[in-house]
Motif scaffolding. Structure first.
Motif, PDB file in Angstrom:
ATOM      1  N   ILE A 111     -19.245 -42.299 -60.782  1.00 13.90           N
ATOM      2  CA  ILE A 111     -19.309 -43.767 -60.916  1.00 13.90           C
ATOM      3  C   ILE A 111     -18.945 -44.461 -59.604  1.00 13.90           C
ATOM      4  O   ILE A 111     -18.867 -45.673 -59.547  1.00 13.90           O
ATOM      5  N   ILE A 189     -13.993 -45.654 -66.828  1.00 12.64           N
ATOM      6  CA  ILE A 189     -15.421 -45.985 -66.965  1.00 12.64           C
ATOM      7  C   ILE A 189     -15.607 -47.496 -67.130  1.00 12.64           C
ATOM      8  O   ILE A 189     -16.563 -48.073 -66.620  1.00 12.64           O
ATOM      9  N   ARG A 193     -16.178 -48.742 -62.071  1.00 12.54           N
ATOM     10  CA  ARG A 193     -17.541 -48.420 -61.651  1.00 12.54           C
ATOM     11  C   ARG A 193     -17.846 -49.119 -60.325  1.00 12.54           C
ATOM     12  O   ARG A 193     -17.391 -50.233 -60.075  1.00 12.54           O
ATOM     13  N   MET A 197     -23.216 -50.401 -60.510  1.00 15.62           N
ATOM     14  CA  MET A 197     -23.275 -49.328 -61.515  1.00 15.62           C
ATOM     15  C   MET A 197     -23.120 -49.953 -62.890  1.00 15.62           C
ATOM     16  O   MET A 197     -22.025 -49.999 -63.462  1.00 15.62           O
ATOM     17  N   LEU A 202     -25.423 -45.658 -65.741  1.00 20.91           N
ATOM     18  CA  LEU A 202     -24.458 -44.556 -65.758  1.00 20.91           C
ATOM     19  C   LEU A 202     -25.174 -43.242 -66.041  1.00 20.91           C
ATOM     20  O   LEU A 202     -26.076 -43.188 -66.873  1.00 20.91           O
TER      21      LEU A 202
END
Lengths: 556, 104
Positions: A111, A189, A193, A197, A202
């Protein structure tokens, strides 16, 4: 991938002068590290050890089952063998395998982040794992547990003379490791990122880990509660599950399977993510139906919480509840099938390269499909009455957990080993190992479907002589499987010293992790990448990204 | 932190604390009344859930947090609700036998 010896290694594939492995060398630098990559390596070494311990138990089980008489170990010892095999393999190998090793190593890289959101919590998760494993090893060394890995009450709480409390405590502590990892991944997450992104850029590996983390965070506390209740009943005779103390034994099964069925998806979902990465990279095509595959992971995670009652069909659960659970079990086949069909569609007319990771991925798809379809058979009430607690069930869940989760783990390890270590491994030996694993696995577990259908119950070591042929086949397969598992340990270690340098991107794959050096630098990237491309854009991927020896061999 | 801000921060905490203490008294009082099965259990659960909601909303600062935090909390609540509902789907229907079931 063939690790060809080359006298003059091109500068482009040489490892960087400074990377996470040589930033410091002392033991202290490893034991106090907060680098997600080093923590991934700590987990790799730890789970490999516990996989070996679980493997020793499996070996003893298969040796015992060579003959129908039950002549190698006593019934009581046999109970302890299959229990400790299950405990070690599930709680200390399969659950942490892909998330804690590959997830820890790769999620920040994929990421575009420097580390996970809570690096210290990440290290704490490894310590909790080791403390939990230590407690379980204590009970193992003192004779182990004989309840089965499911700890069904009232046997576990009131009658078993084995080390139930110590093992339950070990698994309880280990659960915090899972929760810490899941929490870390969810926040990482969400919050870390790289610019550009977006959610639908992803990698599918990330989507599958997001779904896995949800299960870890929501399900594992229920396991902890279950084990505390079991502990209280066993140690203080407080009645929760034992009818003699006013409890209900089926309530334990509800508690246990509310976690332990989703735990199957903790084991398999990360594998599904790995397979998506490998299939796209070696078919050199974008994943067919990316959004559906991504959302299927979420579908599996959510539906996974609704189906646990199919473990209780014959445990005096209400017939009406069983009907509901049976229908819900059928539903979960839908997102699983979406993934399999979409991998097939991705392979269709792809430029398929039969590398070692692809061997594992193709093997996975076949084995996972067999495991999944037999799961539907078991979710069907009428069939389950016939094959409940037989070797059919044993074969089914090994097709999912070994044929699925373990094949995915090995596939992922082979795919990202060059990134992790900066080195290439032997092409020949790795191909051979993948073939041995596939053949050995099928020879071990396919006969068990037949055994179960013919009526061989699980957890018995004395059986009618007519079952011996199938048991011998199974043990022969397990021997081949063992060789298949041992080989990677040899050539991976060999590659650390003698393997060719991998370069940044030996597979010519897309994805941010392949933009980092191999091995990656301490903080992963020279500068935080900006993502302005869609995932899996393999069509027309420049061949120049491929390893120089390939260009020399196949031409640019 | 000004005295006013300090005061405004502690006031809701004090009110919630009083509410929790009152609900604790209500729990004890309600335990002395027998509403019959399953109402006694439901009343006790309702009071307990009310106390939990106050703790989550005020002491854990979920009230006034972002939608993402609220979503995370509700995910947990729904998870527990699923656990209870499907477990009870077993216990609540065990008494229905085949003979009692409506004939098709």
């Amino acid at each position: 991938m063939q690790a060809t010896a080359s006298a003059a290694t091109p500068e482009a594939v040489r490892p960087p002068r400074h990377h996470y492995l040589n930033v410091d060398y002392g033991l202290r630098s490893w034991l106090l590290t907060t680098d997600h990559k080093r923590i991934g390596i700590l987990y790799l070494l730890s789970i490999t050890f516990f996989f070996a311990v679980g493997g020793i138990y499996a070996t003893l089980i298969r040796l015992e089952l060579l003959t129908p008489q039950g002549d190698l170990v006593s019934s009581d010892t046999y109970n302890r063998l299959f229990t400790m095999h299950g405990v070690m393999m599930i709680f200390f190998f399969l659950v942490p395998s892909i998330p804690a090793v590959l997830g820890n190593f790769l999620i920040p890289l994929m990421i575009g982040a420097k580390d996970v959101a809570f690096p210290k919590l990440n290290l704490a998760s490894w310590y909790m794992y080791m403390i939990g494993a230590g407690l379980t090893m204590y009970s193992l060394l003192h004779g182990g547990v004989d309840t089965g890995w499911t700890f069904y009450t009232p046997f576990s709480s009131s009658y078993s003379n084995s080390f139930v409390a110590a093992t339950a405590l070990g698994i309880f502590v280990n659960g915090f490791s899972s929760i810490f990892t899941g929490l870390n991944f969810l926040v990482t997450i969400h919050r870390m990122r790289a610019p550009g992104m977006t959610w639908f850029r992803l990698p599918l590996f990330i989507w599958s880990h997001y779904a896995t983390s949800l299960i870890m965070v929501l399900g594992t506390p229920v396991l902890a509660i279950t084990l505390v209740l079991l502990f209280l009943e066993r140690v203080f005779q407080i009645g929760f599950f034992d009818p003699a103390l006013g409890g209900d034994p089926v309530l334990f099964q509800h508690f246990f399977w509310f976690y332990s069925h989703p735990a199957v998806y903790i084991m398999i979902l990360p594998s599904l993510g790995v397979i998506s990465e490998i299939v796209a990279a070696f078919a050199r095509k974008p994943i067919f139906g990316y959004k559906f595959v991504a959302l299927a992971s979420m579908g599996i995670a959510i539906l996974g919480f609704l189906v646990w009652g199919h473990h209780l069909f014959l445990s005096s659960q209400s017939a009406y509840a069983a009907l509901v659970f049976s229908v819900l079990t059928m539903l979960i086949a839908v997102p699983s099938a979406i993934k399999v069909f979409n991998w097939m569609a991705t392979l269709y007319r792809g430029s398929i390269e039969y590398s070692t990771p692809m061997f594992y991925a193709l093997g996975f798809i076949g084995l996972f499909t067999i495991g999944g379809l037999t799961g539907l058979m078991l979710g069907t009430l009428g069939i389950d009455v016939h094959v409940h607690d037989t070797y059919f069930v044993v074969a089914h869940f090994h097709y999912i957990m070994v044929g699925g989760a373990l094949m995915g783990y090995l596939g992922g390890l082979h795919y990202w080993w060059p990134k992790i270590t900066g080195r290439l491994y032997s092409g020949f030996w790795s191909h051979l190992s993948a073939l041995l694993v596939f053949l050995g696995f099928n020879l071990t577990f396919f006969p068990q479907f037949i055994l179960g259908y013919l009526g061989m119950p699980r957890r018995y070591h004395v059986y009618p002589p007519e079952f011996q042929v199938l048991h011998v086949l199974s043990t022969a397969g397990a021997s081949i499987l063992a060789v298949g598992y041992l080989l990677p340990m040899v050539y991976f270690i060999w590659s650390l010293k003698y393997g060719d340098y991998a370069g940044r991107n030996p597979w010519g794959a897309v994805g941010l992790e392949w933009q980092a050096t191999s091995p990656p630098a301490l903080h992963n990237f020279e500068e935080i990448p900006v993502v302005d491309f869609e995932p899996y854009q393999y069509k027309g991927a420049p061949v120049a990204q491929r390893l120089p020896y390939r260009i020399a061999k196949y031409g640019a | 932190m000004s005295e006013h801000e300090h005061h405004s921060l502690w006031k809701p905490y004090g009110q919630v604390l009083v509410a929790l203490l009152v609900l604790t008294v209500v729990t004890v009082v309600a335990a002395n009344f027998h509403f019959g099965t399953p109402w006694s259990d439901l009343v006790a659960l309702f009071i307990a859930l009310s106390k939990a909601a106050l703790v989550v909303a005020f002491f854990m600062h979920v009230k006034g947090s972002t939608r993402l935090i609220k979503f995370a909390v509700w995910t947990g609540v729904i998870g527990i609700a699923i656990f209870f509902a499907l477990t009870l789907s077993d216990y609540a229907t065990r008494v229905i036998t085949y003979v009692d079931a409506p004939r098709m």
